[in-house]
Design a protein around this motif. Structure first.
Motif, short mmCIF file in Angstrom:
data_model
loop_
_atom_site.label_atom_id
_atom_site.label_comp_id
_atom_site.label_asym_id
_atom_site.label_seq_id
_atom_site.Cartn_x
_atom_site.Cartn_y
_atom_site.Cartn_z
N SER A 182 28.39 37.82 47.19
CA SER A 182 29.54 38.49 47.78
C SER A 182 30.74 37.58 47.58
O SER A 182 30.71 36.41 47.93
N MET A 183 31.78 38.15 46.98
CA MET A 183 32.99 37.35 46.79
C MET A 183 34.21 38.24 46.87
O MET A 183 34.13 39.44 46.67
N SER A 184 35.31 37.63 47.17
CA SER A 184 36.58 38.34 47.20
C SER A 184 37.11 38.42 45.79
O SER A 184 37.10 37.44 45.05
N ALA A 185 37.60 39.59 45.42
CA ALA A 185 38.20 39.72 44.09
C ALA A 185 39.50 38.96 44.00
O ALA A 185 40.01 38.72 42.91
N ALA A 186 40.04 38.53 45.13
CA ALA A 186 41.26 37.73 45.12
C ALA A 186 41.03 36.43 44.36
O ALA A 186 41.93 35.90 43.71
N ASP A 187 39.79 35.93 44.41
CA ASP A 187 39.46 34.72 43.67
C ASP A 187 39.53 34.95 42.16
O ASP A 187 39.77 34.03 41.40
N ARG A 228 41.00 38.21 40.61
CA ARG A 228 42.13 39.02 40.15
C ARG A 228 43.34 38.98 41.08
O ARG A 228 44.36 39.56 40.77
N GLY A 229 43.21 38.40 42.25
CA GLY A 229 44.33 38.32 43.16
C GLY A 229 44.56 39.57 44.00
O GLY A 229 45.65 39.78 44.49
N ASP A 230 43.53 40.43 44.17
CA ASP A 230 43.70 41.59 45.04
C ASP A 230 42.73 41.54 46.22
O ASP A 230 42.00 40.58 46.39
N GLU A 231 42.72 42.59 47.04
CA GLU A 231 41.94 42.59 48.28
C GLU A 231 40.51 43.10 48.11
O GLU A 231 39.77 43.17 49.09
N ALA A 232 40.11 43.49 46.94
CA ALA A 232 38.78 44.05 46.72
C ALA A 232 37.69 43.01 46.96
O ALA A 232 37.93 41.80 46.87
N ARG A 233 36.48 43.50 47.30
CA ARG A 233 35.30 42.65 47.44
C ARG A 233 34.30 43.04 46.38
O ARG A 233 34.14 44.21 46.06
N ILE A 259 22.31 46.35 41.80
CA ILE A 259 23.41 47.26 42.09
C ILE A 259 24.65 46.41 42.34
O ILE A 259 24.70 45.62 43.28
N GLU A 260 25.62 46.53 41.44
CA GLU A 260 26.87 45.78 41.56
C GLU A 260 27.96 46.74 42.03
O GLU A 260 28.12 47.83 41.44
N VAL A 261 28.69 46.37 43.08
CA VAL A 261 29.73 47.26 43.60
C VAL A 261 31.01 46.49 43.86
O VAL A 261 31.00 45.29 44.14
N GLU A 262 32.10 47.21 43.73
CA GLU A 262 33.42 46.70 44.09
C GLU A 262 33.93 47.58 45.22
O GLU A 262 33.92 48.81 45.11
#
Length: 152
Positions: free
Chosen positions: A54-59, A61-66, A77-80
């Motif tokens: 589990s990681m933050s997409a901010a790391d 791409r710089g947005d709020e997605a997980r 199963i990979e999810v955003e």
């Protein structure tokens, strides 16, 4: 000589105590719904996919997605998870790529939403509520895979 006014059966005492506790310290509906939902994963024909990353997409791409990765023996199963105002968009892919029926389950929800993953294993859900959630993946001819409950 006994006085029946002060004699109460154990069943009557338990009933009275249960009523009192329900009035003073009731179980929240979300907890009750989660408990009921936990019994739905009791089938021997299902496999549990555990959250392994589990990681933050901010790391990235710089947005709020997980970004979440659930792994079972037969499938990953990979999810955003993308927040859009007060709702969530779920975009995912099955590895290895394969078609499957994918559903989103949430405790207390009267219905589950479902979609079909395409031949490349891609799927998406719009307008999902934040909160405890699990995905149910059913590839044709294979056993059903449930992700563990995760708060989105």
């Amino acid at each position: 000589m006994s006085d029946d006014r002060f004699t109460t059966s154990d069943d009557d005492l338990l009933s009275r105590l249960g009523s009192l506790l329900a009035e003073v310290d009731s179980v929240p509906e979300s907890v009750r719904a989660a408990a009921v939902a936990s019994y739905s994963w009791r089938s021997p024909d299902t496999e549990l996919a555990q959250l392994v990353d589990s990681m933050s997409a901010a790391d990235v791409r710089g947005d709020e997605a997980r970004l979440l990765t659930f792994r079972a023996d037969s499938i990953t199963i990979e999810v955003e998870i993308i927040p859009i105002r007060d709702r969530l968009r779920i975009v995912g892919q099955l590895v290895p790529p394969q078609p499957a029926r994918v559903q989103v389950e949430q405790p207390g929800s009267a219905s589950t939403s479902g979609t079909d993953a395409d031949l490349l294993g891609r799927f998406a859900f719009d307008d999902t509520s934040p909160g405890p959630t699990r995905l149910v993946c059913t590839p044709p001819g294979s056993e059903t895979v449930h992700t563990e409950w995760t708060t989105l």
